[in-house]
Design a protein around this motif. Structure first.
Motif, short mmCIF file in Angstrom:
data_model
loop_
_atom_site.label_atom_id
_atom_site.label_comp_id
_atom_site.label_asym_id
_atom_site.label_seq_id
_atom_site.Cartn_x
_atom_site.Cartn_y
_atom_site.Cartn_z
N PHE A 1 -10.49 -7.24 3.72
CA PHE A 1 -9.98 -6.57 2.46
C PHE A 1 -8.72 -5.53 2.84
CE2 PHE A 1 -13.19 -4.04 4.65
CZ PHE A 1 -12.89 -2.89 4.99
N LYS A 2 -8.18 -5.06 1.77
CA LYS A 2 -7.04 -4.10 1.93
C LYS A 2 -7.53 -2.81 1.59
CE LYS A 2 -3.33 -7.47 1.25
NZ LYS A 2 -2.03 -7.60 0.29
N LEU B 1 -3.51 -1.29 5.07
CA LEU B 1 -4.31 -1.83 6.42
C LEU B 1 -4.87 -2.97 5.61
CD1 LEU B 1 -5.84 1.20 7.89
CD2 LEU B 1 -3.67 0.51 8.23
N GLY B 2 -4.69 -4.36 6.40
CA GLY B 2 -5.51 -5.28 6.42
C GLY B 2 -6.65 -5.31 7.27
N ILE B 3 -7.85 -5.34 6.88
CA ILE B 3 -9.07 -5.18 7.50
C ILE B 3 -9.86 -6.68 7.70
CG2 ILE B 3 -11.16 -4.00 8.06
CD1 ILE B 3 -8.92 -2.23 8.45
N HIS C 1 -3.49 -12.24 2.59
CA HIS C 1 -2.95 -10.75 3.12
C HIS C 1 -1.50 -10.42 2.97
CE1 HIS C 1 -2.92 -6.81 4.53
NE2 HIS C 1 -2.03 -7.17 5.48
N THR C 2 -0.85 -11.67 3.31
CA THR C 2 0.65 -11.66 2.97
C THR C 2 1.13 -12.26 1.84
OG1 THR C 2 0.72 -13.72 4.14
CG2 THR C 2 0.89 -11.94 5.66
N SER C 3 0.19 -12.88 1.09
CA SER C 3 0.78 -13.38 -0.23
C SER C 3 1.00 -12.30 -1.38
CB SER C 3 -0.29 -14.10 -0.84
OG SER C 3 -0.07 -14.70 -2.47
N PRO D 1 -1.03 -11.51 -6.94
CA PRO D 1 -2.14 -10.52 -7.10
C PRO D 1 -3.32 -11.29 -7.43
CG PRO D 1 -0.82 -10.77 -9.23
CD PRO D 1 0.00 -11.20 -7.90
N LEU D 2 -3.58 -12.39 -7.86
CA LEU D 2 -4.77 -13.28 -8.06
C LEU D 2 -5.44 -13.60 -6.61
CD1 LEU D 2 -4.37 -16.27 -10.54
CD2 LEU D 2 -5.77 -14.08 -10.63
N GLN D 3 -4.64 -13.51 -5.29
CA GLN D 3 -5.39 -13.72 -4.35
C GLN D 3 -6.45 -12.88 -4.09
OE1 GLN D 3 -5.20 -16.31 -2.12
NE2 GLN D 3 -3.65 -17.25 -3.29
N ARG D 4 -6.39 -11.39 -4.74
CA ARG D 4 -7.50 -10.52 -4.24
C ARG D 4 -8.69 -10.83 -5.12
NH1 ARG D 4 -3.07 -6.99 -5.91
NH2 ARG D 4 -3.94 -6.87 -8.23
#
Length: 322
Positions: A28-29, A82-84, A296-298, A301-304
Motif C-alpha cells: 500500500f501507499k 511511501l510504498g510499503i 507502485h511506479t505506475s 490510478p486504476l492500479q490502486r
C-alpha cells in the motif's frame, strides 16, 4: 474466539484469508504523516494465534505470535508517499519501504508457523454465508477476493490437486514430461473451483467475456443495493509469460475501462518447481514484490484498484526438503 479487524481503507481489498495464508504479500501507499498518527492496519487472532500490523511511534510493527518485526522510518521525508511492502512466509517476516530511490528493509526469521485449523475453518465458514445482493461495490469486491483465494486453499488441501493444471506426456505408463497448461486451458478448471461458492454468493461468473479490446478471462457480475449491476474484471496469466508485466499494467486496465469496472483482479499462475524452472524469481514473495513495485511506479490510478493474487501450482517440497 476468532476475530478479524482491518482498517476501513483496506475493506474490500484484503480479507481474513489473506492473513491466514502461511505466505503472502500486502502492498500500500501511505504518507509518513499518516503513519505518525498511529493505528491498527489489521489483526487476526484466536486463543492460540495472532498476526497483526500496526503503526506505533512512527514505525511499522508486524507481529506473528511472539515474533515482532519493526521498521523505523526516520530516514524518509514527508514530501513524497511511501510504498510499503509487507511480506511473510511460514518462517520469515519482512517489512520493506520505498520512497523514490531510497529503500529500507527489515527481515526477521520466525519459528515455522501456520495458522490453526480453527481459524482457517472460521474463515471458510464466513466465506460460505449466502448473499442476495451487496451493500457496496467494496463488499462485492471482498466476496470475489475471498472466492478467488479459496482456489489455493483447495489446492493445498489435497496433494494431487495441482494435477489438472499440468499437461502430461507419457512413455508407456510412465510420465516422461510435464508442462504447465496455457491460460485458456485453465479457464474451465478455475470456473469449476469457483462455481458453487459464487452461486451461494449471488455472483454470476462469465468466462472469456468479449470486450471491445480483446478477450477477458472472467467477469464477475452482482447486484449492488440501490445501484444496480456491478462488474469486476479478472485476468489469469502464467507467471512465466513474457506478457506478465504488460497484462498487469496495460491489458487489464483497458478491460476495466472498457466495461466500466471499478475493480479488477490479476491472477498469476506460478508453476515453478522441480518440474519447471520458470520464472527466474525464487518464489511467490519475490514475484509479488516485482509486480507490486510495477504498480507502485505506475501513474495509472486504476492500479490502486487492481488486486494481485498469486497461485502456487508447482510440486510442493516436503517438509524434510525445505
Amino acid at each position: 474466539m476468532a476475530s478479524f479487524e482491518i482498517t476501513p481503507a483496506f475493506k474490500g481489498f484484503a480479507t481474513a484469508q489473506d492473513f491466514l495464508n502461511s505466505a503472502g504479500t500486502l502492498h500500500f501507499k501511505i504518507s509518513k504523516a499518516a503513519i505518525s498518527t498511529g493505528g491498527l492496519v489489521f489483526r487476526i487472532s484466536d486463543e492460540t494465534f495472532i498476526f497483526t500490523l500496526s503503526f506505533q511511534n512512527s514505525s511499522l510493527v508486524l507481529q506473528r505470535n511472539s515474533t515482532v518485526s519493526i521498521l523505523t522510518l526516520d530516514e524518509f521525508t514527508d514530501t513524497a508517499m511511501l510504498g510499503i511492502f509487507v511480506i511473510w512466509t511460514f518462517d520469515k517476516l519482512v517489512l520493506y519501504c520505498l520512497q523514490d530511490d531510497k529503500t529500507k528493509v527489515t527481515e526477521v526469521e520466525t519459528v515455522p508457523c501456520a495458522p490453526p485449523a480453527s481459524l482457517l475453518n472460521w474463515a471458510r465458514r464466513e466465506n460460505l454465508i449466502p448473499n442476495i445482493e451487496y451493500d457496496t461495490e467494496e463488499s462485492f469486491r471482498k466476496k470475489v477476493c475471498s472466492c478467488l483465494q479459496t482456489i489455493q486453499t483447495k489446492i493445498d488441501e489435497t496433494n494431487g490437486a495441482i494435477t489438472p493444471f499440468w499437461n502430461y506426456q507419457y512413455s508407456g505408463s510412465a510420465i516422461a514430461n510435464r508442462k504447465p497448461k496455457k491460460e485458456t486451458e485453465v479457464q474451465p478448471i478455475i470456473q469449476c473451483l469457483l462455481s458453487d461458492q459464487l452461486l451461494l454468493s449471488s455472483i454470476e461468473i462469465i468466462p472469456e467475456y468479449k470486450t471491445g479490446v480483446g478477450t477477458l478471462d472472467f467477469i464477475f457480475v452482482a447486484n449492488i443495493r440501490n445501484k444496480g449491476i456491478s462488474k469486476i474484471c479478472a485476468e489469469f496469466k502464467n507467471a512465466h509469460s513474457k506478457d506478465l508485466g504488460h497484462g498487469l499494467l496495460h491489458q487489464l486496465p483497458k478491460y476495466m475501462r472498457n466495461k466500466g469496472s471499478t475493480y479488477g483482479f490479476y491472477c498469476v499462475l506460478n508453476y515453478k518447481c522441480e518440474w519447471f524452472n520458470k520464472p527466474a524469481l525464487k518464489g511467490n514473495a519475490d514475484l509479488a514484490l516485482v509486480l507490486v513495485k510495477n504498480q507502485h511506479t505506475s501513474s495509472d490510478p486504476l492500479q490502486r484498484n487492481i488486486r494481485i493474487i498469486i497461485y502456487n501450482l508447482g510440486k510442493q517440497k516436503t517438509a524434510s526438503k525445505r
